[in-house]
Each structure stands twice: as C-alpha cells, then as structure tokens.
Design an enzyme around this catalytic site. Structure first.
Site, PDB file in Angstrom:
ATOM      1  N   SER A 198      10.227  20.658 -31.216  1.00  0.00           N
ATOM      2  CA  SER A 198       8.880  20.575 -31.784  1.00  0.00           C
ATOM      3  C   SER A 198       7.898  21.383 -30.940  1.00  0.00           C
ATOM      4  O   SER A 198       8.084  22.579 -30.765  1.00  0.00           O
ATOM      5  CB  SER A 198       8.481  19.109 -31.950  1.00  0.00           C
ATOM      6  OG  SER A 198       7.383  18.975 -32.826  1.00  0.00           O
ATOM      7  N   ASP A 222      13.537  22.975 -34.352  1.00  0.00           N
ATOM      8  CA  ASP A 222      12.443  22.803 -35.312  1.00  0.00           C
ATOM      9  C   ASP A 222      11.084  22.927 -34.620  1.00  0.00           C
ATOM     10  O   ASP A 222      10.290  21.965 -34.593  1.00  0.00           O
ATOM     11  CB  ASP A 222      12.534  21.473 -36.053  1.00  0.00           C
ATOM     12  CG  ASP A 222      11.922  21.554 -37.458  1.00  0.00           C
ATOM     13  OD1 ASP A 222      11.997  22.636 -38.078  1.00  0.00           O
ATOM     14  OD2 ASP A 222      11.376  20.549 -37.935  1.00  0.00           O
ATOM     15  N   HIS A 282      12.717  16.406 -39.480  1.00  0.00           N
ATOM     16  CA  HIS A 282      12.241  17.072 -38.265  1.00  0.00           C
ATOM     17  C   HIS A 282      13.136  16.697 -37.081  1.00  0.00           C
ATOM     18  O   HIS A 282      13.581  17.568 -36.319  1.00  0.00           O
ATOM     19  CB  HIS A 282      10.795  16.654 -38.014  1.00  0.00           C
ATOM     20  CG  HIS A 282      10.094  17.391 -36.919  1.00  0.00           C
ATOM     21  ND1 HIS A 282      10.076  18.767 -36.818  1.00  0.00           N
ATOM     22  CD2 HIS A 282       9.349  16.930 -35.869  1.00  0.00           C
ATOM     23  CE1 HIS A 282       9.359  19.131 -35.758  1.00  0.00           C
ATOM     24  NE2 HIS A 282       8.927  18.032 -35.164  1.00  0.00           N
TER      25      HIS A 282
END
Length: 344
Positions: A198, A222, A282
């Site tokens: 992230s 991601d 995610h």
C-alpha cells in the site's frame, strides 16, 4: 453496510466522529457525494474510505483535513524515529533493534553480511507487528536463511491519510540512507529485496531511488492509489534493478497503471476471488506474496496491454508472480488467475 454496523466497526472516537460527520453531510446535502465504507477514492471527492493495513477496517478520509506539514518535517528530520527490527532464524519472533549510524548495533546482532536481506514496509495505520509484517517475516525465514528487517514507521503512518502520504517519500529516503549505510559496513545491494504494501509500496520505491536504483529487487504490493496519480514520489521502474508490482484492487485502493518493470494483475487486478469487499482484495497482495515466497506456485501470463490483462486475453509465456527470487528479470504486463483461499 447499515449505519449501526458501520459505527460499531469504528474502533476509535476520531474515526466515529468523522463517520458521523460524513454521513450527516451526505444525508443532508445533495451537493456532497454520499460515501459508503467500500467506496474508494474518486477524483474530486472530499470524502473517501481507505483501509488501514493494521486492523483490516476501512477508515474515513477527509481531504480537507490539513496535512500536518510541521509534524512530517519533525518526524523525518530524525532518522531514529523509524525503527529497524531484525529477525533471523536465530531470532524469528523477537526483534533485535538496529540503530542507524550505530555499527555496534549491527555487529552485535544476528545480522549476517553474506545473506540476502529482505526489508518489509507497512502502509497506512500499520505497524511493524501487523499481520502483513508477521506473515511475510515468517514466510521469508521459512523459505531461506535470510536477514529480515522490518521498518516500523507507525507514528507517522497513523496520522491522517494525507499527512502519512505526504511523508512517504522522506521516510523512503531515510530507509534508502539506512541501506547505503549498511552497504558501507559490508552488505551488498545485490543481495537486497525491498517489499512494501500500500503506502509502503511507494515508500520502498523511494528507498531504492535513494540508493541510485542499485538494490537488486523491489516488490510493491498493491501500492496505494488515492492521491498518487500525478505524484512524482510514486514507485517507478527505475527505483531498483528489477521492480515488480502486484495490483489487486485497481481503481479503488490500489494504483492502476503499470509502474514497474513487471506488473502483475492477478484475476484482472481489481476484485479477487473469495473477497466480497475491496479491502479484502487490497490485502490479497501481501497474502499472495506470502504464499508465493513459500510455494512459488502462482504464475502470470504475459499480456500485450493492460486491457488484455483486465479482460483475460493474454497468450504470452508464463512468469512467476511474487516469490523470493532475486534473479528475476522478465519485464512486461502479466495476468494469472488464483484460487479463493490460501495458498490460492
């Protein structure tokens, strides 16, 4: 999600406060975009939700909440504000603390200069003890006799999203300087693998950039999408000698466009099998990574374009996704399909 259930999912007074404010405004004014916990960032929207990678719960983000520039500058000015926790097979669960510019903290630890060193970086609202850090540390140590260094930057990561995001490049540069210092002590860029999830995906890109792109491999899991589209601090393919990006929630929580040497879009890159909510998709990125470090079993087929990857129209050769291989070098866009549950 019903209002009552959503408010109960807010684990802090601040989160609940902003949830109530947003829901009240949405209900009372047609000029403000209504927000739901699973709606990701939309250009022009004031409110959106983003998952913290420490608790699995989505948190309300208000883009009019100011960036705390003074705190970012104060935090990033002192490299000791970032913690570097060493785990090896000799201490797989109890960290040894490495101190920047303190050679004795490295010499007197279990750090082995001849081994591969894996760095792990968490994302927003995370910390060095969250599920991602623990799972990947365990996977890498089970897979090989390596040094794992977990970067804990939780004091900045747990500020509001815009403030944490604003500090990512500087924290990344600090990690890069720490890496350069380790190399000066005898470590090697050729035996380094940087992994970030992230916001941490962009962080490790900046760390590699600080080394002049000399680290052997960077894996961004991601990397965050909101506010990064036109940001020069986002991860790019020149940040390391081989930059691999895994996209699992494009267009919502994750960054959509190809941005590495190799970009993998498992299951098309947006909605993952076995997930009913976007925060699950995610998080699948670091779950896929842990699984492939252990089993090296997930493959992606080379695609001519991103559109082909999204539509499952790829006919090229197969390339392993994730894993711990420092000798990977195959660039391109790839798509593979996974199972619904671990090890996928």
């Amino acid at each position: 999600m019903p209002l009552e259930a959503y408010l109960l999912s807010c684990r802090s007074l601040d989160t609940m406060k902003w949830a109530v404010v947003a829901l009240f405004i949405a209900a009372s004014s047609a000029s403000v975009l209504k927000v739901s916990p699973e709606r990701g960032y939309q250009d022009g929207a004031r409110f959106f939700h983003f998952p913290g990678d420490g608790d699995g719960i989505v948190h309300l983000v208000d883009l009019e909440e100011p960036v705390d520039v003074d705190y970012v500058e104060q935090y990033t000015r002192n490299p000791d504000n970032n913690a570097y926790w060493l785990f090896t097979r000799a201490n797989p669960t109890v960290a040894q603390i490495l101190l920047p510019n303190n050679a004795n903290s490295v010499i007197n630890s279990n750090f082995n200069f001849g081994r591969v060193t894996v760095f792990l970086a968490h994302g927003w609202n995370g910390n060095g003890r969250n599920s991602m850090s623990l799972a990947l540390t365990q996977a890498f140590l089970e897979n090989g006799d390596v040094n794992v260094i977990v970067l804990d930057w939780n004091r900045l990561a747990n500020r509001n999203y815009a403030t944490a995001k604003n500090g990512v490049p500087a924290v990344g540069r600090g990690l890069g300087q720490f890496i350069n210092w380790l190399v000066g002590l005898g470590a090697s860029y050729d035996r380094m693998h940087l992994v970030g999830f992230s916001l941490g995906g962009h962080l490790v890109g900046n760390a590699g950039r600080e080394t002049g792109g000399r680290v052997r491999r960077i894996t961004a899991l991601d990397p965050a999408g909101p506010l990064w589209t036109r940001d020069n601090g986002r991860i790019v393919e020149t940040d390391g000698r081989y930059v691999e990006v895994m996209h699992t929630n494009t267009g919502l929580y994750g960054y959509t466009d190809p941005c590495g040497d190799a970009d993998f879009y498992p299951n098309g890159g947006s909605s993952m099998p076995g997930c009913w909510i976007n925060s699950c998709s995610h998080s699948r990125a670091h779950e896929y990574m842990a699984a492939t470090v252990r089993y090296n079993h997930l493959l992606g087929r080379e695609c001519a374009t991103l559109r082909d990857a999204q539509r499952d129209r790829c006919t090229g050769d197969w390339n392993p996704m994730g894993n711990s291989d420092l000798n990977k070098s195959w660039p391109g866009i790839f798509r593979g399909n996974t199972g619904r549950s671990y090890p996928f």
